[in-house]
Design an enzyme around this catalytic site. Structure first.
Site: not given
Ligand code: GLU
Length: 428
Positions: A107, A221
């Site tokens: 992340k 969102g």
């Molecule tokens: N941000 C999204 C999540 O928390 C997608 C992450 C991604 O596609 O790599 O799952």
């Protein structure tokens, strides 16, 4: 983020510890998996529109890559912290594992508020983030994606910077790209639709026709809006949504008993999901305090905003009518609130399962980018539905067979797979 003492990483670790005990994991595996493999703290200097230089702090955390390249979004948020990013990276590892896609977890975040930044300033933050991290990321080791307050445009700026630095095209570096620029049809819808695929399956198990149900949603969102779209298509009625009011720095709920009108609300919403209160009042919405979404007499609650929203303080306000809670956001429920939900026998669809549609579609995007051959939207969404449904079925079967809370069942599957991959590689 009302509660200053809340620490998302401690929460993620305590969730992990509980499941490690259920699985009987050895000490080495526990010690490896309850921490992140790597983390980067960066500074991004940006020449602002007024000529001054502002330095933004950013992070990338790679939790685990035993099952494949680390994968996870990048958030822009004024309250971002390293511990939140650490937790979110760990949750990504479990999320990819529970839907059984060959990716690990990561992340990223930047402490900034895009509400107050011009498009040019945001572009420079994106390019600066990639410049600092490019040597430690790439299609074969760590792949970012959109998350809170980042969009396909941000992804394209990041991709462009990465390709410029490396002197070659690398569409697999990032997902959530615009369609026509290496993006996948269905990616924008994927997280919200995935939430509804899992709700549909839970309703089937509970023998409740979706058309007889109502829902209340926190957030308006990307995730919430597409969840509402698909939920309406299966005849469900959303009676309340809440969102952040940027001007007043607080949140509000918008209620309409005969069902909110998605299109009409979208027309009076800014690009971050902030709904105009005066215009909503004019359209017949009742404006209530931010927390009111959780008190509604509905069948389904969908927290689809941020972490730490269903807590010890407000879990008691959940109506007796609520049968399902589906977590569109990452980490919305604290362990204390989990106890209340479990005791009351509410069917929880935990975040790692409910919102896995986004990363699953990101995986499909990578596959398509690598082949340079793009599927029709129906094909993408059909494959997404299959993946989400089979992950849901496996978790709910385990929950029933072993009498586990759904969060624990999903974690047992996910952590079990990651621990096995670490053993198979000879790491532990
Ligand atoms: N941000 C999204 C999540 O928390 C997608 C992450 C991604 O596609 O790599 O799952």
């Amino acid at each position: 983020m009302e509660d200053k003492s809340f620490n998302a990483f401690e929460m993620a670790q305590s969730q992990f510890d509980g499941v490690a005990d259920i699985l009987g994991l050895d000490e080495g595996s526990k010690e490896l998996l309850r921490y992140n493999l790597r983390e980067y703290h960066i500074s991004i200097p940006v020449r602002m529109d007024d000529g001054s230089v502002k330095v933004f702090r950013g992070f990338r955390v790679q939790h685990n890559d035993a099952r494949g390249p680390a994968k996870g979004g990048i958030r822009f948020h004024p309250m971002e912290t390293i511990d939140t990013v650490r937790a979110l990276a760990m949750w990504m590892t479990w999320k990819c594992a529970v839907v059984d896609i060959p990716l690990g977890g990561a992340k990223g975040g930047v402490i900034c508020d895009p509400h107050n930044l011009s498009s040019r300033e945001q572009e420079l933050i994106c390019r600066g983030w990639v410049r600092q991290l490019a040597r430690d990321m790439g299609p074969l080791n760590d792949i970012p994606a959109p998350d809170v307050m980042t969009s396909s445009q941000h992804m394209l700026w990041m991709l462009d910077e990465f390709e410029m630095l490396n002197g070659e095209k690398a569409p697999g570096f990032i997902t959530g790209k615009p369609v026509g620029m290496g993006g996948s049809l269905g990616r924008t819808e994927a997280t919200g639709y995935g939430v509804i695929f899992t709700i549909r399956e839970a309703l089937k198990e509970l023998n409740i026709p979706p058309g007889d149900t109502t829902a209340s949603i926190q957030g308006f969102g990307n995730v919430a809006q597409y969840a509402i779209e698909l939920y309406n298509q299966i005849w469900g009625k959303v009676v309340c949504v809440s969102c952040w009011d940027q001007q007043e720095q607080t949140s509000y709920s918008f209620k309409k008993m005969d069902g909110i009108d998605l299109k009409a609300l979208q027309e009076i919403t800014d690009r971050f999901g902030g709904i105009d209160k005066d215009k909503a009042r004019g359209l017949g919405y009742e404006i209530l305090p931010g927390d009111a979404w959780i008190e509604q007499e509905v069948d389904i609650l969908i927290p689809a905003a941020l972490e730490n929203q269903v807590t010890r303080k407000n879990a008691g306000k959940i109506s007796d009518k609520v049968k399902i809670i589906a977590e569109g956001a990452n980490g919305p429920t604290t362990p204390e609130a989990d106890k209340v939900i479990e005791e009351r026998g509410i069917f929880l669809i935990p975040d790692l399962l409910a919102n896995a549609g986004g990363v699953t579609c990101s995986y499909f995007e990578q596959v398509q980018s690598n082949m340079n051959y793009f599927w029709e939207k129906d094909e993408v969404l059909g494959k997404l539905d299959l993946k989400m449904t089979s992950a849901f079925t496996a978790a709910s079967k385990l929950a029933k067979d072993k009498k586990l809370y759904m969060r624990d069942a999903a974690y047992v599957i996910a952590i079990g797979r990651v621990a096995q991959a670490c053993r198979d590689r000879g790491w532990v």
